[in-house]
Design a protein around this motif. Sequence first.
Motif, PDB file in Angstrom:
ATOM      1  N   UNK A  43     -72.549  29.768   4.709  1.00  0.00           N
ATOM      2  CA  UNK A  43     -71.908  29.164   5.883  1.00  0.00           C
ATOM      3  C   UNK A  43     -70.387  29.104   5.729  1.00  0.00           C
ATOM      4  N   UNK A  44     -69.732  28.828   6.847  1.00  0.00           N
ATOM      5  CA  UNK A  44     -68.272  28.742   6.900  1.00  0.00           C
ATOM      6  C   UNK A  44     -67.884  27.526   7.724  1.00  0.00           C
ATOM      7  N   UNK A  45     -66.681  27.002   7.545  1.00  0.00           N
ATOM      8  CA  UNK A  45     -66.217  25.927   8.422  1.00  0.00           C
ATOM      9  C   UNK A  45     -65.956  26.415   9.842  1.00  0.00           C
ATOM     10  N   UNK A  46     -65.589  25.456  10.716  1.00  0.00           N
ATOM     11  CA  UNK A  46     -65.593  25.671  12.168  1.00  0.00           C
ATOM     12  C   UNK A  46     -64.396  26.467  12.673  1.00  0.00           C
ATOM     13  N   UNK A  47     -63.204  26.169  12.157  1.00  0.00           N
ATOM     14  CA  UNK A  47     -62.013  26.837  12.691  1.00  0.00           C
ATOM     15  C   UNK A  47     -61.192  27.422  11.543  1.00  0.00           C
ATOM     16  N   UNK A  48     -60.173  28.229  11.852  1.00  0.00           N
ATOM     17  CA  UNK A  48     -59.432  28.907  10.784  1.00  0.00           C
ATOM     18  C   UNK A  48     -58.749  27.956   9.795  1.00  0.00           C
ATOM     19  N   UNK A  49     -58.298  26.793  10.267  1.00  0.00           N
ATOM     20  CA  UNK A  49     -57.641  25.864   9.361  1.00  0.00           C
ATOM     21  C   UNK A  49     -58.613  25.370   8.295  1.00  0.00           C
ATOM     22  N   UNK A  50     -59.764  24.869   8.718  1.00  0.00           N
ATOM     23  CA  UNK A  50     -60.758  24.391   7.762  1.00  0.00           C
ATOM     24  C   UNK A  50     -61.283  25.529   6.889  1.00  0.00           C
ATOM     25  N   UNK A  51     -61.494  26.691   7.504  1.00  0.00           N
ATOM     26  CA  UNK A  51     -61.980  27.837   6.732  1.00  0.00           C
ATOM     27  C   UNK A  51     -60.954  28.250   5.677  1.00  0.00           C
ATOM     28  N   UNK A  52     -59.677  28.168   6.022  1.00  0.00           N
ATOM     29  CA  UNK A  52     -58.634  28.476   5.053  1.00  0.00           C
ATOM     30  C   UNK A  52     -58.622  27.494   3.896  1.00  0.00           C
ATOM     31  N   UNK A  53     -58.901  26.234   4.198  1.00  0.00           N
ATOM     32  CA  UNK A  53     -58.965  25.236   3.124  1.00  0.00           C
ATOM     33  C   UNK A  53     -60.154  25.514   2.196  1.00  0.00           C
ATOM     34  N   UNK A  54     -61.289  25.858   2.786  1.00  0.00           N
ATOM     35  CA  UNK A  54     -62.457  26.199   1.957  1.00  0.00           C
ATOM     36  C   UNK A  54     -62.178  27.455   1.140  1.00  0.00           C
ATOM     37  N   UNK A  55     -61.503  28.434   1.725  1.00  0.00           N
ATOM     38  CA  UNK A  55     -61.165  29.649   1.000  1.00  0.00           C
ATOM     39  C   UNK A  55     -60.241  29.340  -0.181  1.00  0.00           C
ATOM     40  N   UNK A  56     -59.246  28.483   0.050  1.00  0.00           N
ATOM     41  CA  UNK A  56     -58.329  28.132  -1.039  1.00  0.00           C
ATOM     42  C   UNK A  56     -59.075  27.454  -2.186  1.00  0.00           C
ATOM     43  N   UNK A  57     -60.000  26.544  -1.859  1.00  0.00           N
ATOM     44  CA  UNK A  57     -60.789  25.888  -2.897  1.00  0.00           C
ATOM     45  C   UNK A  57     -61.703  26.893  -3.607  1.00  0.00           C
ATOM     46  N   UNK A  58     -62.235  27.826  -2.835  1.00  0.00           N
ATOM     47  CA  UNK A  58     -63.111  28.838  -3.431  1.00  0.00           C
ATOM     48  C   UNK A  58     -62.344  29.717  -4.410  1.00  0.00           C
ATOM     49  N   UNK A  59     -61.153  30.139  -4.019  1.00  0.00           N
ATOM     50  CA  UNK A  59     -60.388  31.052  -4.868  1.00  0.00           C
ATOM     51  C   UNK A  59     -60.000  30.417  -6.202  1.00  0.00           C
ATOM     52  N   UNK A  60     -59.873  29.090  -6.232  1.00  0.00           N
ATOM     53  CA  UNK A  60     -59.593  28.410  -7.499  1.00  0.00           C
ATOM     54  C   UNK A  60     -60.724  28.600  -8.502  1.00  0.00           C
ATOM     55  N   UNK A  61     -61.915  28.915  -8.002  1.00  0.00           N
ATOM     56  CA  UNK A  61     -63.106  28.958  -8.856  1.00  0.00           C
ATOM     57  C   UNK A  61     -63.599  30.382  -9.100  1.00  0.00           C
ATOM     58  N   UNK A  62     -62.861  31.381  -8.639  1.00  0.00           N
ATOM     59  CA  UNK A  62     -63.270  32.768  -8.813  1.00  0.00           C
ATOM     60  C   UNK A  62     -62.729  33.336 -10.126  1.00  0.00           C
ATOM     61  N   UNK A  63     -63.539  34.073 -10.867  1.00  0.00           N
ATOM     62  CA  UNK A  63     -63.013  34.786 -12.029  1.00  0.00           C
ATOM     63  C   UNK A  63     -61.995  35.839 -11.595  1.00  0.00           C
ATOM     64  N   UNK A  64     -61.164  36.258 -12.510  1.00  0.00           N
ATOM     65  CA  UNK A  64     -60.172  37.285 -12.197  1.00  0.00           C
ATOM     66  C   UNK A  64     -60.852  38.539 -11.662  1.00  0.00           C
ATOM     67  N   UNK A  65     -60.307  39.052 -10.583  1.00  0.00           N
ATOM     68  CA  UNK A  65     -60.814  40.284 -10.007  1.00  0.00           C
ATOM     69  C   UNK A  65     -62.003  40.131  -9.079  1.00  0.00           C
ATOM     70  N   UNK A  66     -62.542  38.924  -8.945  1.00  0.00           N
ATOM     71  CA  UNK A  66     -63.717  38.693  -8.092  1.00  0.00           C
ATOM     72  C   UNK A  66     -63.271  38.244  -6.710  1.00  0.00           C
ATOM     73  N   UNK A  67     -63.900  38.794  -5.699  1.00  0.00           N
ATOM     74  CA  UNK A  67     -63.647  38.387  -4.313  1.00  0.00           C
ATOM     75  C   UNK A  67     -64.952  37.930  -3.671  1.00  0.00           C
TER      76      UNK A  67
END
Length: 332
Positions: A43-67
């Motif tokens: 799932x994803x959040x409702x609008x681009x602002x919230x989705x961008x916040x979730x993406x930023x939190x997600x990227x903090x937890x990704x190993x190098x090179x993983x998308x």
Amino acid sequence: MSITGGDVVDLGAGLYAWLPPKRGWGLANCGLLVSPQGALWIDTPYDPLLAGQFLAESEKRLPDGVTIDRIVVTHANGDHFWGAGVLPGAEIIATREAREHIHYDPTPQQQHMLVTNSDPATPLGAYLGRHFGVFDWSSTEPVRPTTYFTGELELTLGEFTVQVSSLPPAHTSGDLIVHLPAQRTVFSGDVIFSSSADHPGDHPVHWAGPLDNVIAACERVLATGAEVIVPGHGPVLDRAGVREHIGYLSYVRERAHAFHTEGVPAPEAARRVIREHRYPALGLPERLVVTIGSEYRHLDGRDDMPGVLQVMSEVAAVAHEVESAVADGGPA
């Protein structure tokens, strides 16, 4: 005005749940599964602002090179789906039946125009502004799933298995659940809404039904053996919490059937259930208008669905009545 923030809950073994900072319409839980070989969203959040916040939190937890290259959508309501635009190259996976609900809902920009152009002096305009005016879809293009499936779908992400199962019509006509066996967790989407003493939630809203199917979906979640259940909205649950939610659904079903037998119209049945005040901690009791209306259609043997604007007008009218009663000293 906008909504910011959100809690990230580490569920172990590369799995995280992103929980919005408050309750209310449109504030849905999302999931992130990470491995050295890749990552996906549930799932994803409702609008681009919230989705961008979730993406930023997600990227903090990704190993190098993983998308994040896959999104599993539990159903096609915009609050679980429209934020996919922040991952433009991702594969979006949904049930084949979800197509029907995509066509039922307005597009993001249609909803933006409806919210911003509605008269705030009317119950509907005031309601839409209060509950949906915090979101911004002015530049949100419609998103579409890229992969549809029927029945069961098994994905592999590194060492992890992701079991995706479609459901009969329940919350919408195209629901699915995501079972992660290694993490002993299920993301249920909106077949489950949750609440707790520390984090009170809202009344569920079910567009398709019948409630027998919603209850069966909850039982199916329990049948996976999962110990952790991430609902579509509200705090993370254990198995006992799911059983408590089944009790709520059974109560609403029993009352709807009793009022239907008495010949009480659906909107009035919703008003009477609200006045029974059985679950006072839950917010948005006016959403019973939708759920009981859906149940009545099945009891009447009808398969039509009224337009979203008509339904929300009835919801707003009942909300106005509830708020007026509270102002006069009655129950919430």
